[in-house]
Design an enzyme around this catalytic site. Structure first.
Site, PDB file in Angstrom:
ATOM      1  N   GLY A  15       0.838  -1.208   0.000  1.00  0.00           N
ATOM      2  CA  GLY A  15       0.000   0.000   0.000  1.00  0.00           C
ATOM      3  C   GLY A  15       0.864   1.246   0.000  1.00  0.00           C
ATOM      4  N   ASP A 148       0.922   1.567   8.420  1.00  0.00           N
ATOM      5  CA  ASP A 148       0.514   0.720   9.551  1.00  0.00           C
ATOM      6  C   ASP A 148       1.508   0.776  10.711  1.00  0.00           C
ATOM      7  OD1 ASP A 148      -1.445   0.057   7.803  1.00  0.00           O
ATOM      8  OD2 ASP A 148      -1.003  -2.087   7.694  1.00  0.00           O
ATOM      9  N   MET A 194      -7.197   2.767   8.947  1.00  0.00           N
ATOM     10  CA  MET A 194      -6.512   1.540   8.492  1.00  0.00           C
ATOM     11  C   MET A 194      -5.561   1.013   9.565  1.00  0.00           C
ATOM     12  SD  MET A 194      -5.609   2.187   4.520  1.00  0.00           S
ATOM     13  CE  MET A 194      -6.798   1.890   3.228  1.00  0.00           C
ATOM     14  N   GLU A 251      -9.339  -0.760  11.710  1.00  0.00           N
ATOM     15  CA  GLU A 251     -10.064  -1.715  10.857  1.00  0.00           C
ATOM     16  C   GLU A 251      -9.846  -3.166  11.282  1.00  0.00           C
ATOM     17  OE1 GLU A 251      -8.525  -1.509   6.839  1.00  0.00           O
ATOM     18  OE2 GLU A 251      -6.498  -1.918   7.491  1.00  0.00           O
ATOM     19  N   GLN A 304      -6.344   8.677   3.978  1.00  0.00           N
ATOM     20  CA  GLN A 304      -5.337   8.796   5.034  1.00  0.00           C
ATOM     21  C   GLN A 304      -3.935   8.392   4.576  1.00  0.00           C
ATOM     22  OE1 GLN A 304      -6.020   5.504   8.190  1.00  0.00           O
ATOM     23  NE2 GLN A 304      -7.592   5.203   6.618  1.00  0.00           N
ATOM     24  N   ARG A 305      -3.825   7.565   3.545  1.00  0.00           N
ATOM     25  CA  ARG A 305      -2.468   7.148   3.176  1.00  0.00           C
ATOM     26  C   ARG A 305      -1.911   7.942   1.991  1.00  0.00           C
ATOM     27  NH1 ARG A 305      -3.394   0.875   1.107  1.00  0.00           N
ATOM     28  NH2 ARG A 305      -4.004   1.439  -0.986  1.00  0.00           N
TER      29      ARG A 305
HETATM   30  O1  F6P Z   1      -0.473  -0.820   3.326  1.00  0.00           O
HETATM   31  C1  F6P Z   1      -1.176  -1.268   4.393  1.00  0.00           C
HETATM   32  C2  F6P Z   1      -2.619  -0.884   4.280  1.00  0.00           C
HETATM   33  O2  F6P Z   1      -2.706   0.485   4.201  1.00  0.00           O
HETATM   34  C3  F6P Z   1      -3.447  -1.472   5.420  1.00  0.00           C
HETATM   35  O3  F6P Z   1      -3.581  -0.604   6.482  1.00  0.00           O
HETATM   36  C4  F6P Z   1      -4.755  -1.780   4.758  1.00  0.00           C
HETATM   37  O4  F6P Z   1      -5.394  -2.856   5.381  1.00  0.00           O
HETATM   38  C5  F6P Z   1      -4.352  -2.124   3.384  1.00  0.00           C
HETATM   39  O5  F6P Z   1      -3.194  -1.384   3.103  1.00  0.00           O
HETATM   40  C6  F6P Z   1      -5.436  -1.878   2.368  1.00  0.00           C
HETATM   41  O6  F6P Z   1      -4.909  -1.892   1.097  1.00  0.00           O
HETATM   42  P1  F6P Z   1      -5.661  -2.129  -0.278  1.00  0.00           P
HETATM   43  O7  F6P Z   1      -7.114  -1.945  -0.027  1.00  0.00           O
HETATM   44  O8  F6P Z   1      -5.086  -1.093  -1.179  1.00  0.00           O
HETATM   45  O9  F6P Z   1      -5.277  -3.477  -0.718  1.00  0.00           O
END
Ligand code: F6P
Length: 426
Positions: A15, A148, A194, A251, A304-305
């Site tokens: 991610g 994370d 997340m 989550e 948030q990311r």
């Molecule tokens: O990179 C980690 C993260 O941000 C986690 O917190 C989250 O569960 C996951 O990625 C979700 O990623 P995606 O929906 O893009 O696969």
């Protein structure tokens, strides 16, 4: 001229974050200082693009564009969640390993940098070990990344501070809204953040509290098994006192039996993790159903990311420094390490970078220690706050055009392919 000379390949995995591109900028800018590094390539979409021989020439990019990566969110090279899985797909995994080394040899890659979280560090570890086994001259260094914040051995992970800062700010803003709408009937809001199996991001929203009655009033962490009775009692107590209650949920919140509260068991990502979604929605229904209090859910999700507009200044600086430290380590002859951030002081905050064998990091998840959480389990305590507060300091200067941020746009000039198609297991 140094004895060990060759090309560099950097790629991003897992991610994205608001600052993972700053790590790539750190790699590219540091590479220019080392005679042992000739060409500087980027792998598109992590290991997946490398397997397809999709490489771009980062030396063709303007210097200013590389600098602009430091305020550009997400993965400019593209990212992936792809596992070289010797247990579940041994045939494909063996083909993948052969293919990776074919690509490395065809393009004279001697330096490989992989920016990612636990699963991605596992990939880097496998490649490093395989190179040793095959006697191939390759130096592999992992660059830490994950909102994370669950990588062990590093004080914290680039990406976390920025996401924590955005989340805390958003909780403050939502509180302004919800409290202004609160009447004697009471109102609640559940905010989902997340952080798959660790509660660092949820815990980080505690920084929104400026006074004891401030939001968040309850933080539900994956580290503390969910207790419906005590949760509802705490919500009621808060609404009775303030007329509103703001709840933050990670989550990955767990039920007492250890299963995820919101796991969609029928859906898994490429690394085999259950797809988590809907904890806030379920909790909102629970609160409304049991307490008859109007409750809305808000999911901060991808926002948030990738919130570069409100990234943490220190986070962006550290992310770039991790990329640069990785190149220095490889140029000095090291391989099989991940760069880590070492805290040298908390007040004032100080840090430096160090190295940790990647094997110690791969697939290990660091959670919030129990003694950093209040006795009732609903709030991180001073120990957590002292740890987290310095990580959100400072701003990133994002240039603006027409009132909106101006992000870096790579030319992505492709390196000509030298091999045939990627072989697939039958
Ligand atoms: O990179 C980690 C993260 O941000 C986690 O917190 C989250 O569960 C996951 O990625 C979700 O990623 P995606 O929906 O893009 O696969």
């Amino acid at each position: 001229m140094p004895e060990f000379v060759g090309n560099l390949l950097v790629a991003q995995s897992g991610g994205p974050t608001a600052v993972i591109n700053a790590s790539v900028a750190g790699v590219v800018q540091e590479a220019a200082k080392h005679d042992c590094i000739r060409e500087v390539y980027g792998g598109l979409n992590g290991i997946l693009g490398i397997l397809k021989e999709q490489l771009i020439d980062l030396k063709q990019e303007d210097r200013a564009t590389i600098e602009d990566l430091k305020h550009t969110p997400a993965a400019a090279l593209g990212t992936c969640r792809y596992k070289i899985d010797f247990k579940k797909k041994p045939g494909q995994a063996a083909l993948d390993m052969d293919r990776l080394f074919d690509v490395f040899l065809a393009h004279d890659i001697r330096f490989f940098f992989y920016a990612g979280g636990n699963d991605s560090q596992d990939t880097a570890d496998k490649i490093d070990k395989e190179a040793v086994k095959r006697g191939i001259p390759l130096r592999v260094i992992g660059v830490p990344k994950t909102i994370d914040n669950d990588l062990p051995h590093t004080d914290h992970c680039p990406g976390f501070g920025s996401a924590a800062k955005y989340n805390a700010c958003t909780v403050m803003e939502i509180e302004q809204d919800v409290s202004s709408m609160a009447t004697d009937e009471g109102v609640c809001c559940v905010i989902e953040v997340m952080g798959r199996s660790a509660g660092w991001l949820a815990a980080g929203t505690v920084l929104a509290q400026r006074a004891p009655a401030d939001a968040p009033h309850i933080i539900l962490l994956p580290e503390i098994p969910f207790n419906e009775g005590s949760f509802l009692a705490k919500v009621k107590e808060t609404v009775d006192k303030l007329r509103y209650c703001i709840i933050v949920v990670g989550e990955g919140l767990k039920k007492p039996d250890g299963a995820e509260y919101s796991a969609n068991t029928s859906r898994r990502d490429a690394f085999g993790h259950p797809v988590l979604s809907g904890a806030a929605e379920r909790l909102a229904e629970l609160v409304y159903g049991k307490l008859n209090t109007k409750t809305r859910s808000v999911k901060l999700g991808y926002a948030q990311r990738c919130a570069a507009h409100y990234a943490s200044g220190i986070d962006a600086v550290e992310a770039a420094a991790c990329g640069a430290a990785a190149v220095r380590a490889a140029a000095e002859g090291k391989s099989g390490f991940m760069v880590k951030i070492v805290r040298t002081g908390s007040a004032p905050y100080g840090w430096t970078t160090g190295l940790q064998p990647i094997g110690d990091i791969a697939l290990v998840e660091k959670t919030v220690p129990r003694d950093w959480i209040s006795a009732d389990g609903f709030m991180p305590n001073e120990k957590f706050i002292d740890y987290c507060r310095p990580l959100i300091e400072g701003q990133v200067n994002v240039p603006v055009e027409g009132g909106l941020p101006k992000f870096a746009l790579l030319l992505r000039k492709r390196v000509p392919c030298k091999l045939g198609k990627r072989p697939k297991a039958g």
